[in-house]
Design a protein around this motif. Structure first.
Motif, mmCIF file in Angstrom:
data_model
loop_
_atom_site.group_PDB
_atom_site.id
_atom_site.type_symbol
_atom_site.label_atom_id
_atom_site.label_comp_id
_atom_site.label_asym_id
_atom_site.label_seq_id
_atom_site.Cartn_x
_atom_site.Cartn_y
_atom_site.Cartn_z
ATOM 1 N N ILE A 46 21.017 7.872 20.475
ATOM 2 C CA ILE A 46 21.958 7.541 19.407
ATOM 3 C C ILE A 46 23.117 8.536 19.492
ATOM 4 C CG2 ILE A 46 22.238 7.367 16.898
ATOM 5 C CD1 ILE A 46 19.010 6.981 16.984
ATOM 6 N N PRO A 47 24.340 8.053 19.786
ATOM 7 C CA PRO A 47 25.442 8.991 20.073
ATOM 8 C C PRO A 47 25.667 10.040 18.978
ATOM 9 C CG PRO A 47 26.088 6.744 20.607
ATOM 10 C CD PRO A 47 24.744 6.651 19.950
ATOM 11 N N SER A 48 25.606 9.653 17.724
ATOM 12 C CA SER A 48 25.884 10.634 16.667
ATOM 13 C C SER A 48 24.630 11.406 16.235
ATOM 14 C CB SER A 48 26.545 9.961 15.467
ATOM 15 O OG SER A 48 25.771 8.870 15.032
ATOM 16 N N LEU A 49 23.491 11.129 16.911
ATOM 17 C CA LEU A 49 22.261 11.902 16.668
ATOM 18 C C LEU A 49 21.708 12.364 18.016
ATOM 19 C CD1 LEU A 49 20.211 9.872 13.991
ATOM 20 C CD2 LEU A 49 21.197 12.145 13.721
ATOM 21 N N PRO A 50 22.399 13.285 18.684
ATOM 22 C CA PRO A 50 21.986 13.664 20.038
ATOM 23 C C PRO A 50 20.528 14.128 20.067
ATOM 24 C CG PRO A 50 23.588 15.235 19.119
ATOM 25 C CD PRO A 50 23.545 14.061 18.195
ATOM 26 N N GLY A 51 19.791 13.605 21.054
ATOM 27 C CA GLY A 51 18.381 13.987 21.160
ATOM 28 C C GLY A 51 17.460 13.053 20.372
ATOM 29 N N GLN A 52 18.055 12.088 19.641
ATOM 30 C CA GLN A 52 17.245 11.107 18.901
ATOM 31 C C GLN A 52 17.523 9.727 19.496
ATOM 32 O OE1 GLN A 52 15.082 12.480 16.767
ATOM 33 N NE2 GLN A 52 16.090 14.404 17.339
ATOM 34 N N PHE A 53 16.508 8.868 19.470
ATOM 35 C CA PHE A 53 16.571 7.619 20.224
ATOM 36 C C PHE A 53 16.159 6.412 19.390
ATOM 37 C CE2 PHE A 53 15.979 11.156 23.018
ATOM 38 C CZ PHE A 53 16.707 10.861 24.162
ATOM 39 N N ARG A 54 16.632 5.245 19.846
ATOM 40 C CA ARG A 54 16.064 3.986 19.363
ATOM 41 C C ARG A 54 15.009 3.588 20.400
ATOM 42 N NH1 ARG A 54 21.716 2.669 19.551
ATOM 43 N NH2 ARG A 54 22.672 2.906 17.491
ATOM 44 N N PHE A 55 13.796 3.352 19.934
ATOM 45 C CA PHE A 55 12.711 2.981 20.850
ATOM 46 C C PHE A 55 12.243 1.557 20.585
ATOM 47 C CE2 PHE A 55 12.073 7.613 20.324
ATOM 48 C CZ PHE A 55 12.024 8.020 21.653
ATOM 49 N N ALA A 205 27.700 11.651 1.999
ATOM 50 C CA ALA A 205 28.437 11.420 3.244
ATOM 51 C C ALA A 205 27.620 11.878 4.454
ATOM 52 C CB ALA A 205 29.764 12.169 3.206
ATOM 53 N N PHE A 206 26.522 12.581 4.205
ATOM 54 C CA PHE A 206 25.686 13.078 5.300
ATOM 55 C C PHE A 206 24.777 12.009 5.916
ATOM 56 C CE2 PHE A 206 26.934 17.077 3.335
ATOM 57 C CZ PHE A 206 27.133 17.906 4.441
ATOM 58 N N TYR A 207 24.841 10.769 5.406
ATOM 59 C CA TYR A 207 24.025 9.703 6.003
ATOM 60 C C TYR A 207 24.743 8.985 7.145
ATOM 61 C CZ TYR A 207 21.688 10.093 1.402
ATOM 62 O OH TYR A 207 21.087 10.546 0.272
ATOM 63 N N GLY A 208 25.975 9.415 7.441
ATOM 64 C CA GLY A 208 26.788 8.694 8.426
ATOM 65 C C GLY A 208 26.082 8.383 9.734
ATOM 66 N N PRO A 209 25.534 9.384 10.432
ATOM 67 C CA PRO A 209 24.892 9.104 11.728
ATOM 68 C C PRO A 209 23.697 8.149 11.623
ATOM 69 C CG PRO A 209 25.351 11.446 11.493
ATOM 70 C CD PRO A 209 25.616 10.824 10.151
ATOM 71 N N PHE A 210 22.969 8.222 10.518
ATOM 72 C CA PHE A 210 21.850 7.281 10.315
ATOM 73 C C PHE A 210 22.365 5.850 10.279
ATOM 74 C CE2 PHE A 210 19.306 4.584 7.588
ATOM 75 C CZ PHE A 210 17.997 4.859 7.940
ATOM 76 N N ARG A 211 23.474 5.664 9.576
ATOM 77 C CA ARG A 211 24.016 4.296 9.469
ATOM 78 C C ARG A 211 24.526 3.807 10.817
ATOM 79 N NH1 ARG A 211 26.821 5.048 3.488
ATOM 80 N NH2 ARG A 211 24.856 5.592 2.451
ATOM 81 N N ASP A 212 25.015 4.732 11.655
ATOM 82 C CA ASP A 212 25.345 4.351 13.039
ATOM 83 C C ASP A 212 24.067 3.932 13.767
ATOM 84 O OD1 ASP A 212 27.907 5.223 12.587
ATOM 85 O OD2 ASP A 212 27.661 7.127 13.673
ATOM 86 N N ALA A 213 23.023 4.700 13.561
ATOM 87 C CA ALA A 213 21.775 4.472 14.303
ATOM 88 C C ALA A 213 21.188 3.107 14.005
ATOM 89 C CB ALA A 213 20.755 5.563 13.971
ATOM 90 N N VAL A 214 21.204 2.700 12.728
ATOM 91 C CA VAL A 214 20.548 1.438 12.372
ATOM 92 C C VAL A 214 21.547 0.332 12.059
ATOM 93 C CG1 VAL A 214 18.519 2.666 11.503
ATOM 94 C CG2 VAL A 214 20.263 1.939 9.891
ATOM 95 N N GLN A 278 16.028 16.529 5.345
ATOM 96 C CA GLN A 278 17.195 17.083 6.041
ATOM 97 C C GLN A 278 17.778 15.911 6.834
ATOM 98 O OE1 GLN A 278 16.490 19.917 9.342
ATOM 99 N NE2 GLN A 278 18.108 21.172 8.472
ATOM 100 N N VAL A 279 18.850 15.329 6.319
ATOM 101 C CA VAL A 279 19.281 14.012 6.803
ATOM 102 C C VAL A 279 20.092 14.097 8.094
ATOM 103 C CG1 VAL A 279 19.195 13.021 4.483
ATOM 104 C CG2 VAL A 279 21.364 13.958 5.372
ATOM 105 N N SER A 280 20.454 12.902 8.558
ATOM 106 C CA SER A 280 21.115 12.768 9.859
ATOM 107 C C SER A 280 22.365 13.634 9.991
ATOM 108 C CB SER A 280 21.456 11.298 10.108
ATOM 109 O OG SER A 280 22.269 10.797 9.058
ATOM 110 N N GLY A 281 23.190 13.675 8.949
ATOM 111 C CA GLY A 281 24.440 14.440 9.035
ATOM 112 C C GLY A 281 24.198 15.947 9.037
#
Ligand code: PBG
Length: 334
Positions: A46-55, A205-214, A278-281
């Motif tokens: 996931i580009p905005s969550l480096p090291g985390q993946f969609r499996f 506003a710290f949920y941004g990368p999560f919303r990209d992820a899903v 501790q959220v995505s952002g």
């Protein structure tokens, strides 16, 4: 004049320093959030969550071996359905053949030693990206309807518990949903399934990368009519008390670092276990600074997690879970 009391006396010897350390953290207090998608052979960063993946489910099962080996014993799952499967009421969330139900039963079969938490929300499954269903138009904006959403969320929680979730975690912030989830689970003979409620969840506003992820960014408006105003702490106390009365077993505060005061105040107020997310952002910003060499990655992982625990969290949901558990194992935690 020399000072009578010298706090530095207890800091000089490293053994003594560790002996008087007030807060410790174990790997089994960490909960690892993971994303599961349709398909096969998928492990997509996931580009905005480096090291985390969609499996996809098959590779998720593989990855879970590594998670368990790290010492982490629990994961919380988020589903990413095919975008063509999304609709206005998030039907796929509660479908027995939906992505989360299939993942849960596969994991229950293959990795029975993991504690499985299922996030219960509609936003990943609705085409408009909201956590509930739209009711009526007010000033040309759809308002998310509370009570019909609660109904769908409870059915979703039931589907997840039936599929193999050990704990259900409603994250929608509709009023009264914990009570309805409890009722529906009890009526189905699932009175032993605990509810981990996202009790004080802020419109952050710290949920941004999560919303990209899903892919769950709201397509109209925002979530301020159901998630909490970052300015409010007393209201959080009211929210957690309500969830407790409705039957929540563990109360969650989310995000974590910007809301340590809320964690602390809730700790003073209740006896039940407290979780903090501790959220995505929070994760992404620490990763980005570490990548640039501006922060020491190991050190900020440890300090941020200890801070959250020190404020009063018993459990921490964090994308750093596996990495932190490795640090604990390799004695890099000191
Ligand atoms: C679903 C949900 C969200 C997160 C957890 N559950 C997103 C949101 O409310 O927009 C965010 C988690 C994170 O940012 O890591 N409602």
């Amino acid at each position: 004049m020399s000072p009578h009391y010298r706090p530095r006396r207890l800091r000089e010897n490293s053994i003594l320093r560790e002996m008087v350390s007030e807060t410790s953290l174990r790997a089994d207090q960490l909960i690892y959030p993971m994303f599961v998608c349709e398909g096969q052979g998928i492990r997509q960063e996931i580009p905005s969550l480096p090291g985390q993946f969609r499996f996809s489910v098959d590779l998720l099962l593989e990855e879970l071996k590594a998670v368990l080996a790290s010492g982490v014993r629990s994961v919380i799952l988020f589903g990413i359905p095919e975008s063509t499967m999304k609709d206005a009421v998030g039907s796929q969330s509660k479908a027995a053949d939906g992505i989360i139900c299939r993942a849960l039963s596969a994991i229950k079969n293959e990795q029975p030693e993991l504690l499985l938490i299922a996030d219960v929300c509609l936003c990943e499954y609705t085409d408009h990206g909201h956590c509930g269903v739209p009711g009526k138009l007010v000033d040309s904006d759809w308002v998310i309807d509370n009570d019909s959403s609660v109904h769908l969320l409870a059915e979703t929680a039931l589907a997840y518990a039936r599929a193999g979730a050990d704990v259900v975690a409603p994250s929608d912030m509709m009023d009264g949903r914990v009570e309805t989830v409890r009722l529906v689970l009890d009526e189905a003979g699932l009175s032993q399934i605990p509810i981990l409620s996202y009790a004080a969840k802020y419109a952050s506003a710290f949920y941004g990368p999560f919303r990209d992820a899903v892919g769950s960014a709201p397509q109209f408006g925002d979530r301020k009519s159901y998630q909490m105003d970052p300015a409010n702490a007393r209201e959080a106390l009211r929210e957690v008390q309500l969830d407790l009365q409705e039957g929540a077993d563990i109360l969650m505060i989310k995000p974590a670092l910007p809301y340590l005061d809320v964690i602390y105040r809730v700790r003073e107020l209740v006896e039940v276990p407290i979780a903090a997310y501790q959220v995505s952002g929070e994760y992404a910003s620490l990763c980005a600074a570490a990548e640039r060499g501006w922060l020491d990655r190991d050190a900020v992982i440890r300090e941020s997690l200890l801070g959250i625990a020190r404020a009063g969290a018993d459990l921490i949901l964090t994308y750093f879970a596996v990495e932190a558990a490795h640090m604990m194992r390799d004695e890099r935690w000191r």
